[in-house]
Design a protein around this motif. Structure first.
Motif, PDB file in Angstrom:
ATOM      1  N   LYS A   1     -44.255 -49.916  -9.686  1.00 45.25           N
ATOM      2  CA  LYS A   1     -43.222 -49.946 -10.714  1.00 45.25           C
ATOM      3  C   LYS A   1     -43.433 -48.804 -11.708  1.00 45.25           C
ATOM      4  N   LEU A   2     -42.341 -48.394 -12.332  1.00 41.00           N
ATOM      5  CA  LEU A   2     -42.409 -47.328 -13.323  1.00 41.00           C
ATOM      6  C   LEU A   2     -42.822 -47.847 -14.695  1.00 41.00           C
ATOM      7  N   MET A   3     -42.702 -49.144 -14.911  1.00 35.63           N
ATOM      8  CA  MET A   3     -43.135 -49.737 -16.183  1.00 35.63           C
ATOM      9  C   MET A   3     -43.353 -51.226 -16.001  1.00 35.63           C
ATOM     10  N   THR A   4     -44.090 -51.829 -16.917  1.00 36.56           N
ATOM     11  CA  THR A   4     -44.296 -53.271 -16.857  1.00 36.56           C
ATOM     12  C   THR A   4     -42.986 -53.986 -17.170  1.00 36.56           C
ATOM     13  N   ASN A   5     -42.918 -55.253 -16.808  1.00 37.06           N
ATOM     14  CA  ASN A   5     -41.704 -56.021 -17.093  1.00 37.06           C
ATOM     15  C   ASN A   5     -41.434 -56.109 -18.588  1.00 37.06           C
ATOM     16  N   ASP A   6     -42.472 -56.333 -19.384  1.00 40.30           N
ATOM     17  CA  ASP A   6     -42.282 -56.418 -20.834  1.00 40.30           C
ATOM     18  C   ASP A   6     -41.782 -55.105 -21.402  1.00 40.30           C
TER      19      ASP A   6
ATOM     20  N   PRO B   1     -29.038 -37.962  -6.452  1.00 43.61           N
ATOM     21  CA  PRO B   1     -28.951 -39.059  -7.422  1.00 43.61           C
ATOM     22  C   PRO B   1     -30.289 -39.346  -8.084  1.00 43.61           C
ATOM     23  N   ILE B   2     -30.245 -39.679  -9.349  1.00 38.46           N
ATOM     24  CA  ILE B   2     -31.441 -40.118 -10.064  1.00 38.46           C
ATOM     25  C   ILE B   2     -31.675 -41.587  -9.726  1.00 38.46           C
ATOM     26  N   SER B   3     -32.847 -41.888  -9.224  1.00 34.32           N
ATOM     27  CA  SER B   3     -33.171 -43.269  -8.881  1.00 34.32           C
ATOM     28  C   SER B   3     -34.649 -43.510  -9.139  1.00 34.32           C
ATOM     29  N   ALA B   4     -35.017 -44.788  -9.285  1.00 34.08           N
ATOM     30  CA  ALA B   4     -36.419 -45.139  -9.479  1.00 34.08           C
ATOM     31  C   ALA B   4     -37.246 -44.716  -8.276  1.00 34.08           C
ATOM     32  N   THR B   5     -36.692 -44.836  -7.068  1.00 36.85           N
ATOM     33  CA  THR B   5     -37.422 -44.439  -5.862  1.00 36.85           C
ATOM     34  C   THR B   5     -37.722 -42.948  -5.881  1.00 36.85           C
ATOM     35  N   ARG B   6     -36.758 -42.145  -6.262  1.00 37.82           N
ATOM     36  CA  ARG B   6     -36.974 -40.696  -6.335  1.00 37.82           C
ATOM     37  C   ARG B   6     -38.068 -40.360  -7.349  1.00 37.82           C
ATOM     38  N   ILE B   7     -38.050 -41.034  -8.482  1.00 44.15           N
ATOM     39  CA  ILE B   7     -39.047 -40.775  -9.521  1.00 44.15           C
ATOM     40  C   ILE B   7     -40.429 -41.195  -9.045  1.00 44.15           C
ATOM     41  N   ARG B   8     -40.530 -42.333  -8.376  1.00 45.07           N
ATOM     42  CA  ARG B   8     -41.828 -42.784  -7.862  1.00 45.07           C
ATOM     43  C   ARG B   8     -42.417 -41.775  -6.877  1.00 45.07           C
ATOM     44  N   LEU B   9     -41.579 -41.238  -6.010  1.00 45.46           N
ATOM     45  CA  LEU B   9     -42.053 -40.257  -5.043  1.00 45.46           C
ATOM     46  C   LEU B   9     -42.571 -39.006  -5.746  1.00 45.46           C
ATOM     47  N   LEU B  10     -41.886 -38.559  -6.778  1.00 44.62           N
ATOM     48  CA  LEU B  10     -42.349 -37.403  -7.542  1.00 44.62           C
ATOM     49  C   LEU B  10     -43.706 -37.684  -8.179  1.00 44.62           C
ATOM     50  N   LEU B  11     -43.857 -38.867  -8.749  1.00 47.31           N
ATOM     51  CA  LEU B  11     -45.120 -39.216  -9.398  1.00 47.31           C
ATOM     52  C   LEU B  11     -46.256 -39.308  -8.387  1.00 47.31           C
ATOM     53  N   GLN B  12     -45.987 -39.821  -7.206  1.00 52.21           N
ATOM     54  CA  GLN B  12     -47.014 -39.889  -6.178  1.00 52.21           C
ATOM     55  C   GLN B  12     -47.503 -38.503  -5.780  1.00 52.21           C
ATOM     56  N   GLU B  13     -46.617 -37.500  -5.924  1.00 57.36           N
ATOM     57  CA  GLU B  13     -46.975 -36.124  -5.601  1.00 57.36           C
ATOM     58  C   GLU B  13     -47.527 -35.375  -6.812  1.00 57.36           C
TER      59      GLU B  13
ATOM     60  N   ALA C   1     -49.725 -52.318  -9.212  1.00 61.15           N
ATOM     61  CA  ALA C   1     -48.275 -52.168  -9.083  1.00 61.15           C
ATOM     62  C   ALA C   1     -47.669 -51.359 -10.219  1.00 61.15           C
ATOM     63  N   CYS C   2     -48.426 -51.190 -11.311  1.00 61.11           N
ATOM     64  CA  CYS C   2     -47.900 -50.479 -12.475  1.00 61.11           C
ATOM     65  C   CYS C   2     -48.518 -49.092 -12.645  1.00 61.11           C
ATOM     66  N   LEU C   3     -49.134 -48.575 -11.577  1.00 64.99           N
ATOM     67  CA  LEU C   3     -49.694 -47.232 -11.619  1.00 64.99           C
ATOM     68  C   LEU C   3     -49.048 -46.424 -10.503  1.00 64.99           C
ATOM     69  N   ALA C   4     -47.984 -45.723 -10.850  1.00 67.84           N
ATOM     70  CA  ALA C   4     -47.198 -45.004  -9.850  1.00 67.84           C
ATOM     71  C   ALA C   4     -47.715 -43.600  -9.573  1.00 67.84           C
ATOM     72  N   LEU C   5     -48.639 -43.097 -10.389  1.00 66.00           N
ATOM     73  CA  LEU C   5     -49.156 -41.745 -10.223  1.00 66.00           C
ATOM     74  C   LEU C   5     -50.032 -41.611  -8.978  1.00 66.00           C
ATOM     75  N   GLY C   6     -49.929 -40.462  -8.334  1.00 63.50           N
ATOM     76  CA  GLY C   6     -50.842 -40.151  -7.259  1.00 63.50           C
ATOM     77  C   GLY C   6     -52.198 -39.753  -7.814  1.00 63.50           C
ATOM     78  N   GLU C   7     -53.212 -39.730  -6.944  1.00 63.93           N
ATOM     79  CA  GLU C   7     -54.555 -39.373  -7.378  1.00 63.93           C
ATOM     80  C   GLU C   7     -54.594 -37.938  -7.901  1.00 63.93           C
ATOM     81  N   GLY C   8     -55.407 -37.732  -8.937  1.00 71.37           N
ATOM     82  CA  GLY C   8     -55.558 -36.408  -9.505  1.00 71.37           C
ATOM     83  C   GLY C   8     -55.966 -36.488 -10.953  1.00 71.37           C
ATOM     84  N   VAL C   9     -56.016 -35.326 -11.596  1.00 70.99           N
ATOM     85  CA  VAL C   9     -56.366 -35.243 -13.006  1.00 70.99           C
ATOM     86  C   VAL C   9     -55.161 -34.710 -13.774  1.00 70.99           C
TER      87      VAL C   9
END
Length: 302
Positions: free
Chosen positions: A66-71, A157-169, A211-219
């Motif tokens: 997820k891109l953010m917690t539910n709260d 299109p801007i979507s949560a899935t697209r953003i998650r993929l970018l963060l993983q990279e 589930a709330c850490l969408a970033l890929g490994e790195g610094v």
């Protein structure tokens, strides 16, 4: 929360935006803004309708990011200009209803004036409900349905899935452009290895639900916030091969110029730059030199 204590009559005549809204990104805010604009024109209440959890927490918990917690998602929705945020409790039973039953249970006799959704919305049993189902139900019950094409950026299109993929990279700048703000890590500081101080860079071991850490490994570099104060930070996501098998810490942050104890504190980090991938160092000394260089970069550039 739209549980059994919620007065569904509060939705009658309102102009609503409906979706999961993970990330509350630019496309979400556009859709919600359309609902708010219509509500103001009609002098009705504007309401963001969502669920208390992400539906994938029920159906795809093993691979959820997820891109953010539910709260945080509910708080962000409250800041979009709506008059209220209504979160339906999401359960398999609720989701498993036929589309018409889903709508009837959500609104009963208290039908909104209008409902704004994304054109690809799916809901109800086996995600069988479509915008066409909404329109048919709305035609019978006196509810307008406005289906919006997703806002685009660079031709897609801007979507949560697209953003998650970018963060993983590790593409945090591109993700920030789609989110409309930096990606934020939120967690609580827990005891770690305790080796950082001996190496010259004490770190905070941040406990973050996977589930709330969408970033890929790195610094990474960014800004940490704690107790109303902001600090520049170098952030490591993932386990360095040097410490493989010796730790389960997956998110550590060095806060520049911080003095004090962090254990138990709630910490958020706005991630702004990708610095490097996770590297397999030959020695601990090589790791120390590299980490100190990363910290120096943060000090110089942030």
């Amino acid at each position: 929360m739209a549980d059994e204590t919620f007065d569904v009559a509060r939705l009658e005549g309102a102009v609503c935006a409906f979706g999961v809204f993970d990330g509350v990104h630019r496309a979400h805010r556009f859709l919600i803004g359309q609902a708010v604009a219509q509500a103001r024109e009609l002098e009705k209440h504007a309401v963001a309708l969502t669920f208390d959890i992400d539906p994938d927490e029920v159906f795809h918990a093993d691979r959820l990011r997820k891109l953010m917690t539910n709260d945080d998602r509910l708080r962000a929705l409250a800041d979009t200009g709506v008059d209220a945020v209504v979160a339906f409790p999401f359960t398999e039973a609720f989701a498993g209803q036929p589309p018409a039953d889903f709508m009837q249970r959500a609104f009963g006799a208290h039908v909104p004036r209008a409902l704004h959704v994304g054109h690809g919305l799916r809901f109800g049993a086996r995600a069988s409900g479509t915008v066409a189902d909404l329109e048919r139900w709305g035609a019978v019950h006196g509810m307008e349905v406005h289906a919006h094409t997703l806002v685009q950026a660079e031709g897609s299109p801007i979507s949560a899935t697209r953003i998650r993929l970018l963060l993983q990279e590790g593409k945090v700048s591109e993700a920030r452009d789609l989110l409309g703000r930096p990606y934020r890590i939120v967690g609580r500081v827990v005891p770690g290895r305790g080796e950082g101080a001996q190496m010259g860079f004490s770190t905070a071991n941040l406990s973050v639900p996977p589930a709330c850490l969408a970033l890929g490994e790195g610094v990474y570099a960014g800004y940490a916030r704690i107790d109303g104060e902001t600090y520049r930070a170098a952030v490591s996501v993932g386990v360095s091969p040097v410490f493989s098998g010796r730790t389960d810490a997956v998110c550590e942050a060095h806060l520049l110029d911080f003095q004090g104890t962090l254990y138990g504190a709630a910490l958020s980090i706005d991630v702004t730059h990708f610095l490097r991938p996770m590297i397999k160092f030959d020695t601990v000394d090589e790791l120390i030199r590299t980490v100190l260089a990363n910290i120096a970069w943060v000090r110089q550039h942030l």
